[in-house]
Design a protein around this motif. Structure first.
Motif, short mmCIF file in Angstrom:
data_model
loop_
_atom_site.label_atom_id
_atom_site.label_comp_id
_atom_site.label_asym_id
_atom_site.label_seq_id
_atom_site.Cartn_x
_atom_site.Cartn_y
_atom_site.Cartn_z
N GLU A 68 0.82 -1.22 0.00
CA GLU A 68 0.00 0.00 0.00
C GLU A 68 0.85 1.27 0.00
O GLU A 68 1.88 1.35 0.66
N LEU A 69 0.40 2.24 -0.75
CA LEU A 69 0.98 3.58 -0.71
C LEU A 69 -0.16 4.57 -0.87
O LEU A 69 -1.32 4.17 -0.92
N PHE A 70 0.14 5.84 -0.92
CA PHE A 70 -0.92 6.83 -1.02
C PHE A 70 -0.44 7.98 -1.89
O PHE A 70 0.57 8.60 -1.59
N MET A 71 -1.18 8.20 -2.98
CA MET A 71 -0.74 9.20 -3.96
C MET A 71 -1.67 10.41 -3.95
O MET A 71 -2.81 10.31 -3.52
N PRO A 72 -1.17 11.54 -4.44
CA PRO A 72 -1.99 12.75 -4.42
C PRO A 72 -3.20 12.64 -5.36
O PRO A 72 -3.11 12.05 -6.44
N ALA A 73 -4.30 13.22 -4.92
CA ALA A 73 -5.46 13.32 -5.80
C ALA A 73 -5.24 14.43 -6.81
O ALA A 73 -5.76 14.40 -7.92
N ILE A 74 -4.45 15.41 -6.43
CA ILE A 74 -4.20 16.54 -7.31
C ILE A 74 -2.95 16.26 -8.13
O ILE A 74 -1.95 15.79 -7.59
N PRO A 111 -8.69 11.03 -11.88
CA PRO A 111 -9.81 10.12 -12.12
C PRO A 111 -9.35 8.67 -11.89
O PRO A 111 -10.16 7.76 -11.76
N THR A 112 -8.05 8.48 -11.84
CA THR A 112 -7.38 7.21 -11.60
C THR A 112 -5.90 7.57 -11.59
O THR A 112 -5.56 8.73 -11.79
N HIS A 113 -5.02 6.60 -11.32
CA HIS A 113 -3.64 7.02 -11.05
C HIS A 113 -2.56 6.34 -11.89
O HIS A 113 -1.42 6.27 -11.48
N GLU A 114 -2.92 5.87 -13.07
CA GLU A 114 -1.89 5.26 -13.92
C GLU A 114 -0.73 6.22 -14.16
O GLU A 114 0.43 5.85 -14.09
#
Length: 574
Positions: A68-74, A111-114
């Motif tokens: 698990e990691l956590f990426m920016p929404a912006i 909208p997604t993080h590819e």
RNA sequence: CGGGACGUGGCUCAGCCUGGUAGAGCGCUGCACUGGGGGUGCAGAGGUCGCAAGUUCAAAUCUUGUCGUCCCGACCA
């Protein structure tokens, strides 16, 4: 938790804005409140369910070896420009400009993080020794849906688990894909959600490259085609039909087709009524533009075109319906009167067209149709294709049985991406011979908030929600019937404390309300186990225990109530 | 983006057609009764009728515009 200390605003009436069961019940049970179209607050009770589902997702992702990691929404818009998805997403991509000092910055809400994760990997991964790896996060996604609807089922902001695998070979990718696929099965199983994995549109890798996980539900927006006999399942876009090519022999002395006047009747429905002929003897003639060339697509009148299949049959890349001017040019008639006889462009026909003995079609002339058109005789027919959506009763492509169609909600999607993003964002690795290759990727999504809505959508009765034990916001609802009765309260408090000490999530309805009122609310919010302590039972030394799914409560001696509840929980969780 | 419906107290809705004092049920506050499947009585609080223009002596009601929400369709890597 005590009801009076938390925030569970239930309602008796069905809000007029809510149509589907999950929306109605989530509002009524105080799980969600709407902020605006497509955006909802998860209230304390609803958020607990989100957290329970998230935790199951985490456990199974971790078990499958994902990290698990956590990426920016912006995100910077440039990333989407580099992959070409700024255009592909179009209006769906929330984006905005803002000033920072004297610079003008342009951001997107993910909208997604590819893009973000591939960019990250491109910077950090250099060698095959660092691969394979699968990373995931649980993040809010933003999509500017043209039409948000059905409560939390389709919103412009939603919670999603997205995972991405990075591999050096297709074999590694397949292993990662299988691990995710199996994890998804476990997740939905544990959430108590019925699900069907279906074959979905395949990507650049081809073959078994994509599966959607669908929860069967009457209000699902998607159609799932499946075979009850062999288990074949696919989404309607993708589903093959088991039909074979049946070319009609030319009829030597056939009469010419008859012209009939059909003034202002341009649709199959209109003409069908006017001529009193069923739609299934019509040949629907749709003019498409395939890679800038007009092509007529012939279908049986009651069937629906499938653009993906048309594209594949013609080996094209770009397929869209033709505009009116083009239609008039190739048919010589306004929209609604096209037919294969005498048309001035190429055409391809669906398998079922050849089986119509004497068809009705447009005459390529305003307000005129032809009847008695014999395929293969009045127009040439040397090959037919699968060009339409599968329909109920179509033969199964895998066995002798036939297909059925059910509605479904897409709750998960696994997809072999290949190197689309790694190439455009330059994420590559060096192999043992120092040769550079693009990393082979897969992506795997689960709509967490949509899973919650799907559970409500499928697990309820007239009284309210019926939570599976694994995701219920609390496991036990404890109801002291009369909170002003000291004996009742003392007995209830004792059970409350013992259950809480045993680690059971208990909600005690300590509101000063009449019994009927509390029972109705208990059914509405749907906790799996209900424990009632009332004056009558207390005199006999009993509490009452009832599962949400039971119709009658069982009397249990007060002193063994806690143990009994724990047994029920163990049996329910498995 | 095309088609349709609806905006009146926190919720569900009536009133609008045919212009003239803003209503009901539930919920909320207080008191009393009541106490095992959404109670009863009494007394209260709470609404610029989405917003804006217009017509009119007078607009919740008629007209136009606008905003919002929902539904159907199109769209949905």
């Amino acid at each position: 938790m005590r009801w009076t200390k938390t925030f569970i605003p239930t309602m008796k009436e069905v809000p007029s804005d809510a149509e589907v069961p999950s929306h109605q019940l989530m509002l009524r049970a105080g799980l969600i409140r709407q902020l605006m179209a497509g955006a909802y607050t998860f209230m304390p009770l609803g958020y607990r369910v989100i957290r329970k589902v998230s935790e199951i997702v985490r456990q199974e992702m971790d078990r499958a070896g994902a990290v698990e990691l956590f990426m920016p929404a912006i995100q910077p818009i440039e990333l989407f420009e580099r992959t070409g998805r700024r255009e592909a997403f179009g209006n769906v991509l929330f984006n905005f400009e803002t000033r920072r000092g004297d610079r003008q910055l342009h951001f997107a809400l993910g909208p997604t993080h590819e893009e973000v994760i591939t960019d990250l990997i491109s910077r950090e991964i250099k060698t095959y020794k660092q691969l394979p790896i699968t990373l995931y996060q649980i993040q809010t996604k933003f999509r500017n849906e043209e039409r948000p609807r059905f409560g939390v089922l389709r919103t412009s902001e939603f919670l999603m688990k997205d995972a991405y695998s990075f591999s050096t070979s297709v074999e590694q990718l397949n292993d990662a894909y299988d691990a995710m696929y199996n994890a998804y099965c476990r997740i939905f199983e544990r959430c108590g959600l019925e699900y069907i994995p279906v074959e979905a549109e395949s990507g650049p890798i081809g073959g078994d490259a994509s599966h959607e996980f669908m929860a069967p539900a009457d209000n699902g927006e998607d159609y799932v085609v499946r075979c009850g006999a062999c288990g074949y399942a696919a989404n309607q876009e993708r589903a093959d039909t088991g039909r074979s090519q049946a070319l009609p022999a030319a009829v030597p002395d056939a009469d010419a087709p008859q012209k009939v006047d059909t003034p202002n009747a341009g649709s199959i429905d209109d003409v069908s009524q006017m001529l009193k002929a069923p739609a299934n003897i019509f040949i629907k003639t749709l003019i498409y533009i395939v890679d800038e060339k007009p092509v007529a697509v012939l279908l049986r009148g009651d069937h629906e075109a499938n653009e993906g299949k048309i594209r594949r049959a013609l080996n094209g890349t770009d397929v869209s319906l033709a505009d009116e001017a083009t239609i008039e040019r190739v048919t010589g008639a306004p929209v609604g009167f096209a037919g294969p006889v005498g048309i001035s462009c190429d055409y391809i026909a669906d398998h079922d067209v050849g089986a119509i003995a004497a068809a009705v079609t447009g005459a390529n002339e305003k307000d005129v149709h032809l009847t008695g058109v014999i395929p293969g005789t009045h127009f040439e027919l040397t090959e037919t294709f699968d060009l339409r959506n599968a329909a109920a009763e179509d033969p199964c492509p895998r066995c002798e049985s036939s297909l059925e169609i059910v509605h479904g909600i897409e709750i998960g999607h696994v997809f072999k991406l290949g190197t689309k993003y790694s190439q455009s964002l330059d994420a590559s690795f060096l192999d043992s011979e120092e040769k550079k290759h693009p990393i082979i990727m897969g992506c795997y999504g689960i709509g967490v908030s949509r899973v919650v809505a799907s559970i409500v959508e499928t697990c309820h009765d007239d009284g309210g929600i019926i939570w599976p034990m694994s995701v219920a916001p609390y496991t036990v609802e404890l109801i002291p019937l009369n909170v002003k009765d000291a004996d009742v309260m003392a007995a209830a408090e004792k059970i409350y404390n013992e259950l809480t000490a045993a680690g059971v999530d208990v909600l005690m309805d300590d509101r000063d309300q009449r019994p009927g009122f509390k029972f109705k609310d208990a059914d509405l919010i749907g906790l799996p186990v209900r424990v009632v302590v009332g004056g009558k039972g207390l005199k006999e030394g009993n509490a009452e225990i009832k599962l949400r799914t039971d119709s009658e409560a069982t009397k249990v001696p007060l002193e063994s109530a806690v143990a009994r509840v724990q047994e029920l929980i163990e049996a329910g969780v498995q």
